[in-house]
Design a protein around this motif. Structure first.
Motif, PDB file in Angstrom:
ATOM      1  N   ARG A  80      27.402  60.716  52.974  1.00 19.18           N
ATOM      2  CA  ARG A  80      27.667  59.910  51.789  1.00 19.18           C
ATOM      3  C   ARG A  80      29.121  60.084  51.342  1.00 19.18           C
ATOM      4  O   ARG A  80      29.622  61.199  51.241  1.00 19.18           O
ATOM      5  CB  ARG A  80      26.730  60.306  50.657  1.00 19.18           C
ATOM      6  CG  ARG A  80      26.844  59.365  49.475  1.00 19.18           C
ATOM      7  CD  ARG A  80      25.758  59.573  48.508  1.00 19.18           C
ATOM      8  NE  ARG A  80      25.975  60.836  47.811  1.00 19.18           N
ATOM      9  CZ  ARG A  80      25.145  61.332  46.942  1.00 19.18           C
ATOM     10  NH1 ARG A  80      24.039  60.712  46.648  1.00 19.18           N
ATOM     11  NH2 ARG A  80      25.393  62.474  46.353  1.00 19.18           N
ATOM     12  N   LYS A 120      20.500  52.949  43.963  1.00 17.30           N
ATOM     13  CA  LYS A 120      20.927  54.033  44.847  1.00 17.30           C
ATOM     14  C   LYS A 120      19.800  54.964  45.281  1.00 17.30           C
ATOM     15  O   LYS A 120      19.905  56.169  45.182  1.00 17.30           O
ATOM     16  CB  LYS A 120      22.071  54.825  44.216  1.00 17.30           C
ATOM     17  CG  LYS A 120      23.275  53.966  43.869  1.00 17.30           C
ATOM     18  CD  LYS A 120      24.401  54.787  43.294  1.00 17.30           C
ATOM     19  CE  LYS A 120      25.522  53.937  42.760  1.00 17.30           C
ATOM     20  NZ  LYS A 120      26.288  53.220  43.710  1.00 17.30           N
ATOM     21  N   ARG A 141      31.579  58.187  45.511  1.00 18.92           N
ATOM     22  CA  ARG A 141      31.352  56.908  44.812  1.00 18.92           C
ATOM     23  C   ARG A 141      32.595  56.516  44.050  1.00 18.92           C
ATOM     24  O   ARG A 141      33.257  57.347  43.438  1.00 18.92           O
ATOM     25  CB  ARG A 141      30.175  57.025  43.852  1.00 18.92           C
ATOM     26  CG  ARG A 141      28.880  57.182  44.569  1.00 18.92           C
ATOM     27  CD  ARG A 141      27.736  57.063  43.572  1.00 18.92           C
ATOM     28  NE  ARG A 141      26.500  57.300  44.297  1.00 18.92           N
ATOM     29  CZ  ARG A 141      25.555  58.127  43.898  1.00 18.92           C
ATOM     30  NH1 ARG A 141      25.674  58.770  42.770  1.00 18.92           N
ATOM     31  NH2 ARG A 141      24.470  58.298  44.602  1.00 18.92           N
ATOM     32  N   THR A 158      20.631  50.498  47.846  1.00 22.91           N
ATOM     33  CA  THR A 158      21.325  51.427  48.738  1.00 22.91           C
ATOM     34  C   THR A 158      22.254  52.350  47.972  1.00 22.91           C
ATOM     35  O   THR A 158      22.953  51.940  47.048  1.00 22.91           O
ATOM     36  CB  THR A 158      22.106  50.642  49.820  1.00 22.91           C
ATOM     37  OG1 THR A 158      21.166  49.900  50.598  1.00 22.91           O
ATOM     38  CG2 THR A 158      22.870  51.580  50.736  1.00 22.91           C
ATOM     39  N   ASP A 159      22.266  53.604  48.386  1.00 17.99           N
ATOM     40  CA  ASP A 159      23.121  54.627  47.784  1.00 17.99           C
ATOM     41  C   ASP A 159      24.521  54.526  48.389  1.00 17.99           C
ATOM     42  O   ASP A 159      24.878  55.257  49.309  1.00 17.99           O
ATOM     43  CB  ASP A 159      22.524  56.015  48.028  1.00 17.99           C
ATOM     44  CG  ASP A 159      23.281  57.116  47.308  1.00 17.99           C
ATOM     45  OD1 ASP A 159      24.167  56.803  46.494  1.00 17.99           O
ATOM     46  OD2 ASP A 159      22.988  58.296  47.564  1.00 17.99           O
ATOM     47  N   GLY A 196      25.891  49.691  45.431  1.00 15.73           N
ATOM     48  CA  GLY A 196      24.464  49.718  45.143  1.00 15.73           C
ATOM     49  C   GLY A 196      24.251  49.915  43.653  1.00 15.73           C
ATOM     50  O   GLY A 196      25.123  50.410  42.946  1.00 15.73           O
TER      51      GLY A 196
END
Length: 119
Positions: free
Chosen positions: A115, A59, A118, A51-52, A56
Motif C-alpha cells: 500500500r 477503502k 495516501r 478499493t484501499d 477509493g
C-alpha cells in the motif's frame, strides 16, 4: 515495468466507468451488450469506491485484490462477445475486445505492491 501508481490507476478506473456508461450510446450497442456495459460500469464503480487506494472512498478492498479482479476481467472482456454470441455485431465486438486489451495493459503496467502513502 510498473509505471502506473495507485493514484493514477484510480483516475483510470473512473475513466473506465465513464467509458462503460457512454459506450452503448457512442457505439450504438444493441440491448444485450448495452446492459452488460452498464452493469460493468456499476460493478467497476463499486470496486473503485471500495478499493484501499488514494481515490477509493470506503477503502475496504486491498489494491492487490482489485488487481486480481482486473487480471480476470481483462481477458474476460476479450472473450465476452464471442462467448455470449454478439461477436457478429462489430461495434460490440470491438468495444469489448479493445476495452479488455486496455484493462489488461493497465494491469501489466500498474504497481499493485505494498500500500502506498495516501494522498
Amino acid at each position: 515495468m510498473k509505471i502506473i501508481n495507485a493514484k493514477v490507476h484510480g483516475y483510470l478506473d473512473y475513466l473506465v466507468v465513464l467509458i462503460f456508461v457512454c459506450g452503448p450510446v457512442v457505439f450504438h450497442l444493441s440491448t444485450a451488450p448495452a446492459v452488460i456495459s452498464y452493469s460493468l460500469a456499476g460493478v467497476h464503480l463499486l470496486l473503485t469506491l471500495l478499493t484501499d487506494f488514494p481515490l477509493g472512498v470506503v477503502k475496504v478492498v486491498p489494491l492487490k485484490w482489485h488487481g486480481i479482479v482486473e487480471l480476470i476481467v481483462g481477458p474476460a472482456l476479450v472473450a465476452l462477445p464471442f462467448v455470449l454470441g454478439f461477436g457478429a455485431e462489430p461495434s460490440a465486438q470491438y468495444f469489448f475486445v479493445v476495452n479488455g486489451i486496455v484493462v489488461s495493459l493497465v494491469w501489466v503496467l500498474t504497481d499493485y505492491g505494498p500500500r502506498q502513502v495516501r494522498e
